[in-house]
Design a protein around this motif. Structure first.
Motif, PDB file in Angstrom:
ATOM      1  N   VAL A 181      39.486  31.827  30.787  1.00  0.00           N
ATOM      2  CA  VAL A 181      39.600  33.197  30.271  1.00  0.00           C
ATOM      3  C   VAL A 181      39.765  34.175  31.422  1.00  0.00           C
ATOM      4  O   VAL A 181      40.649  35.047  31.407  1.00  0.00           O
ATOM      5  CB  VAL A 181      38.375  33.573  29.409  1.00  0.00           C
ATOM      6  N   GLN A 182      38.936  34.040  32.461  1.00  0.00           N
ATOM      7  CA  GLN A 182      39.029  34.943  33.610  1.00  0.00           C
ATOM      8  C   GLN A 182      40.381  34.790  34.315  1.00  0.00           C
ATOM      9  O   GLN A 182      40.979  35.782  34.763  1.00  0.00           O
ATOM     10  CB  GLN A 182      37.897  34.676  34.599  1.00  0.00           C
ATOM     11  N   CYS A 183      40.858  33.547  34.387  1.00  0.00           N
ATOM     12  CA  CYS A 183      42.170  33.291  34.979  1.00  0.00           C
ATOM     13  C   CYS A 183      43.271  34.034  34.234  1.00  0.00           C
ATOM     14  O   CYS A 183      44.146  34.661  34.849  1.00  0.00           O
ATOM     15  CB  CYS A 183      42.432  31.787  34.956  1.00  0.00           C
ATOM     16  N   PRO A 258      38.177  43.926  28.928  1.00  0.00           N
ATOM     17  CA  PRO A 258      38.109  42.501  29.254  1.00  0.00           C
ATOM     18  C   PRO A 258      36.895  42.155  30.116  1.00  0.00           C
ATOM     19  O   PRO A 258      36.373  42.991  30.860  1.00  0.00           O
ATOM     20  CB  PRO A 258      39.414  42.249  30.016  1.00  0.00           C
ATOM     21  N   GLY A 259      36.491  40.898  30.019  1.00  0.00           N
ATOM     22  CA  GLY A 259      35.399  40.429  30.861  1.00  0.00           C
ATOM     23  C   GLY A 259      34.433  39.538  30.133  1.00  0.00           C
ATOM     24  O   GLY A 259      34.746  38.936  29.103  1.00  0.00           O
ATOM     25  N   LEU A 260      33.242  39.484  30.676  1.00  0.00           N
ATOM     26  CA  LEU A 260      32.198  38.567  30.229  1.00  0.00           C
ATOM     27  C   LEU A 260      31.034  39.360  29.655  1.00  0.00           C
ATOM     28  O   LEU A 260      30.598  40.348  30.248  1.00  0.00           O
ATOM     29  CB  LEU A 260      31.729  37.745  31.434  1.00  0.00           C
ATOM     30  N   TYR A 261      30.516  38.908  28.507  1.00  0.00           N
ATOM     31  CA  TYR A 261      29.411  39.612  27.857  1.00  0.00           C
ATOM     32  C   TYR A 261      28.370  38.610  27.351  1.00  0.00           C
ATOM     33  O   TYR A 261      28.719  37.597  26.746  1.00  0.00           O
ATOM     34  CB  TYR A 261      29.906  40.421  26.652  1.00  0.00           C
ATOM     35  N   THR A 262      27.088  38.903  27.612  1.00  0.00           N
ATOM     36  CA  THR A 262      26.026  38.161  26.931  1.00  0.00           C
ATOM     37  C   THR A 262      25.792  38.850  25.594  1.00  0.00           C
ATOM     38  O   THR A 262      25.538  40.061  25.534  1.00  0.00           O
ATOM     39  CB  THR A 262      24.715  38.139  27.744  1.00  0.00           C
TER      40      THR A 262
END
Length: 342
Positions: A181-183, A258-262
């Protein structure tokens, strides 16, 4: 808009489909209808597997039988869509250990294929990961109290060290999906997010010893069957009701950050296994037979999400209390006892 939900007949997927179809959107549920997660539940697995399909079909969701591991199938399903919610997964650590190739194909190749469809058609996408990517080294920092473990810090955010402690195939596959996903965000400017999800629960969840512990406890209490706990029962999660998960997916689509979420219930929804059993007993009025066994490889004894980033970036937070959510789950199990008689 038109929304594609992979794993649409699964627990989280079905609630996501329901959420969007009731908003008036067009919804495509894409699912391969496998039964491997139900093997050890003792339920009527075929009836259980078809339950959500029939439920969604009656709501007007377009149903597509297909496999995320097959790129042409997912490309065809994604045509003309405005958003992809990728819930299709192999979610159980026990199954990952027993069948690592199945785990890799579903969680790595499947996620890659979904991202590739999103890239080719320029569609925003959210991917479901798990809090298990943090690993179980957290277990070394716990304090044991009367009914639960406690931890310092009490909640964990996106910057906490990951892949610490015992690493299983599930850890490897889910972290690989996050990296892809980050890629795709960095390389292709894809509007994408990964949600590290905590203990989710709600109606239409066919929980068993492998996955879905809240539903498993409710089902076995209502059906008056023995309940197995692996470990002390003081393990803690910040459980999250299904409709709140669906709203989190929609919050990302509306904000597209966009990004990462807890994504979890946070401190206010933290509960231990034995505390959850006591609440279920109070709601149902039924006695419980509880059997204790040793902890399993890779088990994480404590996790509570710090959801500050999701609150600030996505304007999202959970709204359904543990009691209210479990009451709804109990009601659904009571209405569907035939499925759980095997």
């Amino acid at each position: 808009m038109k929304v594609l939900v992979t794993g649409g007949c699964g627990f989280v997927g079905s609630h996501t489909c329901e959420y969007y179809i009731k908003k008036g959107d067009e919804v495509v549920a894409f699912d391969n209808m496998t039964e491997y997660e139900l093997k050890r539940t003792g339920y009527n697995s075929r009836v259980a597997r078809e339950h959500n399909w029939k439920f969604l079909e009656d709501l007007g969701v377009r149903m597509v039988k297909g496999d995320v591991c097959n790129l042409p199938e997912i490309l065809e399903a994604a045509k003309g869509c405005d958003y992809i919610v990728h819930t299709a997964a192999q979610p159980a650590m026990t199954i990952a250990i027993e069948e690592p190739e199945l785990d890799l194909r579903t969680n790595v190749l499947g996620t890659f294929n979904v991202l590739e469809a999103a890239r080719r058609y320029d569609i925003p996408v959210v991917n479901c990961s798990t809090i298990h990517v943090y690993g179980n080294k957290i277990n070394e920092n716990l304090r044991e109290e009367e009914t639960r473990y406690t931890c310092d810090p009490p909640s964990i955010d996106e910057n906490y060290p990951i892949m610490q402690g015992t690493i299983t195939p599930l850890h490897a596959s889910k972290r690989s999906g996050e990296l892809y996903v980050q890629c795709y965000i960095d390389t292709y400017n894809l509007e994408a997010a990964t949600f590290r999800l905590t203990g989710m629960y709600g109606p239409r969840q066919f929980g068993g010893v492998d996955h879905g512990w809240v539903a498993n406890f409710v089902i076995r209490t209502v059906m008056e069957l023995p309940i197995t706990i692996f470990g002390t029962g003081k393990q803690v999660r910040d459980i999250l009701y299904a409709s709140d998960v669906a709203k989190a997916f929609d919050a990302f689509y509306r904000r597209k950050k966009p990004g990462l979420y807890t994504i979890g219930g946070g401190i206010d929804h933290a509960i231990s296994l034995i505390e959850c059993l006591d609440l279920i007993k109070e709601i149902t009025g039924k006695e419980q037979t509880i059997v204790y066994e040793n902890s399993r490889l890779g088990d994480l004894a404590y996790f509570v999400c710090d959801i500050t980033k999701a609150k600030h970036e996505l304007n999202w937070e959970p709204t359904v209390s543990n009691r209210e959510g479990i009451e709804r789950l109990v009601e659904w199990v009571e209405e569907n006892k035939e499925i759980f008689r095997g």
